[in-house]
Design a protein around this motif. Structure first.
Motif, short mmCIF file in Angstrom:
data_model
loop_
_atom_site.label_atom_id
_atom_site.label_comp_id
_atom_site.label_asym_id
_atom_site.label_seq_id
_atom_site.Cartn_x
_atom_site.Cartn_y
_atom_site.Cartn_z
N ILE A 132 -2.47 5.16 5.33
CA ILE A 132 -2.73 5.24 3.89
C ILE A 132 -1.85 6.35 3.31
O ILE A 132 -1.80 7.46 3.84
N ALA A 133 -1.16 6.05 2.22
CA ALA A 133 -0.28 7.02 1.55
C ALA A 133 -0.88 7.37 0.19
O ALA A 133 -0.95 6.52 -0.69
N LEU A 134 -1.31 8.61 0.03
CA LEU A 134 -1.98 9.02 -1.21
C LEU A 134 -1.05 9.68 -2.22
O LEU A 134 -1.46 9.91 -3.36
N SER A 135 0.19 10.01 -1.82
CA SER A 135 1.06 10.73 -2.76
C SER A 135 2.53 10.46 -2.51
O SER A 135 3.28 11.35 -2.13
N TYR A 136 2.92 9.20 -2.70
CA TYR A 136 4.33 8.78 -2.64
C TYR A 136 4.93 8.77 -1.23
O TYR A 136 6.14 8.61 -1.09
N GLU A 137 4.11 8.90 -0.20
CA GLU A 137 4.65 8.88 1.16
C GLU A 137 5.22 7.51 1.53
O GLU A 137 6.01 7.42 2.49
N GLU A 138 4.86 6.47 0.79
CA GLU A 138 5.40 5.14 1.10
C GLU A 138 6.92 5.10 0.99
O GLU A 138 7.58 4.27 1.62
N ASP A 139 7.48 6.03 0.21
CA ASP A 139 8.94 6.06 0.07
C ASP A 139 9.61 6.44 1.39
O ASP A 139 10.58 5.81 1.82
N THR A 140 9.11 7.49 2.02
CA THR A 140 9.66 7.89 3.31
C THR A 140 9.35 6.83 4.37
O THR A 140 10.20 6.51 5.21
N LEU A 141 8.14 6.29 4.34
CA LEU A 141 7.78 5.24 5.30
C LEU A 141 8.73 4.06 5.18
O LEU A 141 9.09 3.43 6.19
N ALA A 142 9.14 3.76 3.96
CA ALA A 142 10.03 2.62 3.74
C ALA A 142 11.36 2.80 4.46
O ALA A 142 11.97 1.83 4.91
N THR A 143 11.84 4.04 4.56
CA THR A 143 13.10 4.27 5.26
C THR A 143 12.96 3.99 6.75
O THR A 143 13.97 3.85 7.45
N LEU A 144 11.72 3.90 7.23
CA LEU A 144 11.45 3.63 8.64
C LEU A 144 11.01 2.20 8.88
O LEU A 144 10.71 1.82 10.02
N GLY A 145 10.95 1.41 7.81
CA GLY A 145 10.50 0.03 7.95
C GLY A 145 9.00 -0.07 8.11
O GLY A 145 8.49 -1.06 8.66
N ILE A 146 8.26 0.93 7.64
CA ILE A 146 6.80 0.96 7.77
C ILE A 146 6.16 0.73 6.41
O ILE A 146 6.51 1.41 5.43
#
Length: 331
Positions: A66-80
């Motif tokens: 679960i990403a509560l504060s824009y962490e999805e951006d970094t996860l996206a660089t990992l294909g997550i």
């Protein structure tokens, strides 16, 4: 909507200092609806990360993040792809332009983080990792969140860590620090390329403000705040007129000419407020406004500016370049 606006204003008005990115580790994770990174290695776990409120121990490769504060951006660089992320009230369709072609959040749960966080909803998602590296309300929820799943928070205060540091922490939490560092280097190169393409920006001044209600103008008055880190990296500096006139990050409308700089960025909470400002003769008389060296943005873009990430920075630069080119070319 009002609560989200309050959070945006609070974030904009926070005086923050830059910190140096740090961290290490390697391996991968699965966002529970996304993809599993090819370079994952269980040898990286357990991972232990200290934060302001305690210590998070990630025992094994996380699958439901679960990403509560824009962490999805970094996860996206990992294909997550995270199973849930913080909903942005200013982007009702949930489509973040910088994520297009990188991850698809359409099957992920959009959580309302602007008011009271629904902890029952969070628990029902059965996360094995909660990322809250820049979650402004974390102090109110950390103890309860950490009982649901390992919760990775900030080490000092929300809004202080640079985008490089946040990405590094996220990379370590999912065991992929080496891959994240490559992505960080790629974004740094984009910034440096933009700087190299606009050498005339060196030493130019800027101001950044947000008009959130009639007569209510929040202004960044600290050149070290993470919200304006990008402009410093481009070789620019905060206009000295700003700290000389701004009090507690607020500026009276009578002194609005203090926003004048080589580059003026101003965000608006609503279209109506933008219309009101552009009818204000004191605003339209500002030299930068008259010369077209002002960029007026909506609340969604202002939120992105206020929360720079590894992926939204290149997107920000695309929005900024036409105006910055005028600044670089001006005498």
């Amino acid at each position: 909507m009002r609560n989200r606006l309050k959070l945006l204003i609070a974030a904009l008005m926070a005086v923050t200092a830059l910190v140096v990115a740090a961290g290490c580790g390697s391996s991968g994770g699965d966002g529970g609806g996304g993809t599993t990174a090819a370079s994952s290695s269980s040898a990286a776990f357990p991972v232990t990360l200290k934060n302001k409120f305690g210590t998070a121990v990630v025992p094994a490769q996380p699958k439901r993040i679960i990403a509560l504060s824009y962490e999805e951006d970094t996860l996206a660089t990992l294909g997550i792809t995270p199973i849930a992320y913080a909903k942005n009230e200013y982007k009702a369709d949930g489509v973040f332009p910088w994520l297009q072609g990188k991850i698809d959040l359409s099957k992920s749960t959009a959580l309302d983080t602007s008011g009271d966080l629904n902890l029952e909803q969070v628990a029902a998602l059965r996360p094995d990792l909660i990322l809250a590296t820049n979650f402004y309300s974390l102090a109110d929820y950390y103890d309860r969140l950490s009982k649901i799943a390992p919760t990775v928070g900030y080490t000092d205060d929300a809004g202080i860590a640079t985008w490089q540091e946040n990405s590094t922490i996220i990379g370590k939490a999912v065991g992929r620090d080496a891959d994240v560092q490559k992505a960080v280097a790629a974004t740094r190169k984009i910034i440096q390329d933009a700087k190299g393409g606009l050498p005339g920006l060196a030493g130019r001044t800027f101001s950044y403000s947000f008009y959130y209600e009639p007569g209510g103008l929040a202004v960044i008055d600290d050149p070290k705040t993470v919200s304006v880190q990008l402009y410093s990296e481009l070789g620019m500096k905060l206009s000295p007129a700003v700290p000389a006139n701004v009090v507690d990050r607020s500026l009276s409308m009578e002194k609005i000419d203090a926003l004048d700089a080589d580059f003026v960025l101003i965000g608006f909470a609503t279209p109506a407020l933008k219309t009101e400002m552009n009818a204000n003769k004191l605003f339209t008389a500002i030299p930068a406004v008259k010369a077209g060296r002002v960029l007026q943005v909506d609340a969604f873009t202002a939120g992105a500016v206020n929360n720079p990430t590894i992926l939204n920075i290149p997107w920000q630069l695309d929005q900024l370049k036409p105006t910055l080119a005028k600044v670089a070319a001006s005498s």
